[in-house]
Design a protein around this motif. Structure first.
Motif, PDB file in Angstrom:
ATOM      1  N   TRP A   1      12.667   5.683   8.266  1.00 22.91           N
ATOM      2  CA  TRP A   1      12.441   7.015   7.691  1.00 22.91           C
ATOM      3  C   TRP A   1      13.598   7.388   6.777  1.00 22.91           C
ATOM      4  O   TRP A   1      14.760   7.125   7.090  1.00 22.91           O
ATOM      5  N   HIS A   2      13.268   8.022   5.643  1.00 21.64           N
ATOM      6  CA  HIS A   2      14.289   8.491   4.702  1.00 21.64           C
ATOM      7  C   HIS A   2      13.933   9.906   4.256  1.00 21.64           C
ATOM      8  O   HIS A   2      12.767  10.206   3.981  1.00 21.64           O
TER       9      HIS A   2
ATOM     10  N   LEU B   1       4.794   5.599   2.400  1.00 16.60           N
ATOM     11  CA  LEU B   1       4.248   6.932   2.175  1.00 16.60           C
ATOM     12  C   LEU B   1       5.373   7.862   1.757  1.00 16.60           C
ATOM     13  O   LEU B   1       6.439   7.867   2.387  1.00 16.60           O
ATOM     14  N   LEU B   2       5.146   8.632   0.716  1.00 21.29           N
ATOM     15  CA  LEU B   2       6.171   9.574   0.271  1.00 21.29           C
ATOM     16  C   LEU B   2       5.546  10.910  -0.090  1.00 21.29           C
ATOM     17  O   LEU B   2       4.369  10.995  -0.457  1.00 21.29           O
ATOM     18  N   SER B   3       6.335  11.957   0.052  1.00 16.07           N
ATOM     19  CA  SER B   3       5.880  13.295  -0.306  1.00 16.07           C
ATOM     20  C   SER B   3       7.083  14.222  -0.371  1.00 16.07           C
ATOM     21  O   SER B   3       8.237  13.782  -0.298  1.00 16.07           O
ATOM     22  N   TYR B   4       6.808  15.511  -0.519  1.00 23.87           N
ATOM     23  CA  TYR B   4       7.856  16.525  -0.506  1.00 23.87           C
ATOM     24  C   TYR B   4       7.308  17.767   0.185  1.00 23.87           C
ATOM     25  O   TYR B   4       6.100  17.979   0.245  1.00 23.87           O
ATOM     26  N   ALA B   5       8.203  18.554   0.724  1.00 23.32           N
ATOM     27  CA  ALA B   5       7.798  19.795   1.363  1.00 23.32           C
ATOM     28  C   ALA B   5       7.800  20.918   0.341  1.00 23.32           C
ATOM     29  O   ALA B   5       8.362  20.787  -0.750  1.00 23.32           O
ATOM     30  N   MET B   6       7.184  22.024   0.699  1.00 18.55           N
ATOM     31  CA  MET B   6       7.137  23.152  -0.219  1.00 18.55           C
ATOM     32  C   MET B   6       8.416  23.984  -0.083  1.00 18.55           C
ATOM     33  O   MET B   6       8.397  25.176   0.226  1.00 18.55           O
ATOM     34  N   ASP B   7       9.555  23.300  -0.306  1.00 16.69           N
ATOM     35  CA  ASP B   7      10.831  24.004  -0.310  1.00 16.69           C
ATOM     36  C   ASP B   7      11.602  23.705  -1.591  1.00 16.69           C
ATOM     37  O   ASP B   7      12.824  23.819  -1.644  1.00 16.69           O
TER      38      ASP B   7
ATOM     39  N   TYR C   1      10.335   9.959   2.568  1.00 17.98           N
ATOM     40  CA  TYR C   1       9.400   8.833   2.571  1.00 17.98           C
ATOM     41  C   TYR C   1       9.676   7.937   3.765  1.00 17.98           C
ATOM     42  O   TYR C   1      10.723   8.026   4.405  1.00 17.98           O
ATOM     43  N   TRP C   2       8.687   7.109   4.067  1.00 14.06           N
ATOM     44  CA  TRP C   2       8.926   6.051   5.050  1.00 14.06           C
ATOM     45  C   TRP C   2       8.322   4.740   4.590  1.00 14.06           C
ATOM     46  O   TRP C   2       7.411   4.707   3.777  1.00 14.06           O
TER      47      TRP C   2
ATOM     48  N   VAL D   1       0.876  -1.172   0.000  1.00 20.23           N
ATOM     49  CA  VAL D   1       0.000   0.000   0.000  1.00 20.23           C
ATOM     50  C   VAL D   1       0.909   1.215   0.000  1.00 20.23           C
ATOM     51  O   VAL D   1       1.811   1.327   0.836  1.00 20.23           O
ATOM     52  N   THR D   2       0.697   2.107  -0.950  1.00 15.80           N
ATOM     53  CA  THR D   2       1.486   3.322  -0.994  1.00 15.80           C
ATOM     54  C   THR D   2       0.585   4.528  -1.223  1.00 15.80           C
ATOM     55  O   THR D   2      -0.557   4.394  -1.675  1.00 15.80           O
TER      56      THR D   2
END
Length: 270
Positions: A196-197, A137-143, A264-265, A107-108
């Motif tokens: 965590w990565h 789960l993966l994402s990015y910050a608004m930077d 992501y983790w 599940v991602t």
């Protein structure tokens, strides 16, 4: 779903066109999965799949891939533009997956889990995962920022100015930092095998106009548009002009490099 966004057809189309596809991140994650399960696996589910840019990246690693989303407009784009023989799509909330318990290998959720009812989603992911299956789960910050020769630092400052202007329109569900949401979700996940990565930079060639259009897909910008369209457009025009001045060019089709910082983790069900 705790929050529903990105659902009108115009926004969904721009999301497909301008959002970053996380090829490098998915490749790295698959390398970690290979240490935990034999690949190709049987079934992967991409929750909050949007227009399917990330969903299709799972296709080489699984016999079947299902993308789910609450938005009909997003799923329509996925079905038309992201065709792959072993990938299909279903409309449903992230917290109510139409899948049998213990039937899923992976599940991602890619840049979407921050919008979910997070405890309910984690519980639902745990329900559908088989023993030994993994949640990623993966994402990015608004930077994210722009690179170009020796003016990169100046471009970074303009990008920061842009994001600062968006802060008042940030959805309260997100709190002050997206990355903290994902750290909190990792803490909530009960599986002992989890890690965590962060700090994975993804680079993509983009035009100045493409960058402005990307910013205009962000939920705070869309909220600003609904609140005061003229102000929102003035901000994006100001940022565009500042970028062009730094680059010393007149064409907004000038190419630069967009750098997106992913995190992501991964957690594996016992």
């Amino acid at each position: 779903m705790a929050v529903r966004l990105f659902e009108d057809k115009d926004h969904a189309a721009k999301y497909l066109k301008y959002r970053v596809t996380p090829n490098e991140v998915v490749s790295e994650i698959m390398g970690l999965l290979k240490k935990r399960m034999p690949l190709p696996g049987k079934l992967a589910v991409d929750v909050g799949c949007g227009s399917g840019q990330g969903t299709v990246l799972l296709a080489p690693y699984f016999t079947q891939v299902i993308g789910t989303d609450i938005s009909p407009a997003q799923l329509e784009n996925a079905q038309v533009n992201q065709k792959c023989d072993n990938v299909s799509y279903r409309q449903c909330p992230a917290e109510e997956l139409p899948l049998e318990s213990g039937s899923v290998d992976l599940v991602t959720s890619m840049t979407a889990a921050h919008w979910f009812d997070r405890p309910r989603f984690l519980e639902e992911a745990g329900r559908v995962l088989r023993g030994g299956g993994c949640l990623v789960l993966l994402s990015y910050a608004m930077d994210m920022y722009l690179e170009y020769g020796d003016v990169t630092e100046k471009l970074k400052q303009v990008c920061k100015e842009c994001y600062t202007a968006l802060i008042p329109y940030r959805n309260p569900h997100l709190g002050s930092e997206t990355i903290q949401i994902y750290k909190d979700m990792l803490d909530l996940c009960p599986y002992p095998d989890k890690e965590w990565h962060e700090g994975l930079d993804v680079r993509k060639t983009i035009t100045v106009n493409g960058y402005i259009s990307l910013v205009q897909t962000f939920s705070p910008y869309r909220t600003w548009m609904e609140t005061n369209l003229q102000e929102a457009e003035e901000m994006s025009n100001r940022i565009r002009n500042k970028l062009l001045d730094i680059l010393q060019v007149s064409s907004p089709e000038t190419e630069v490099t967009l750098v997106t910082k992913y995190f992501y983790w991964i957690a594996c069900k016992p």
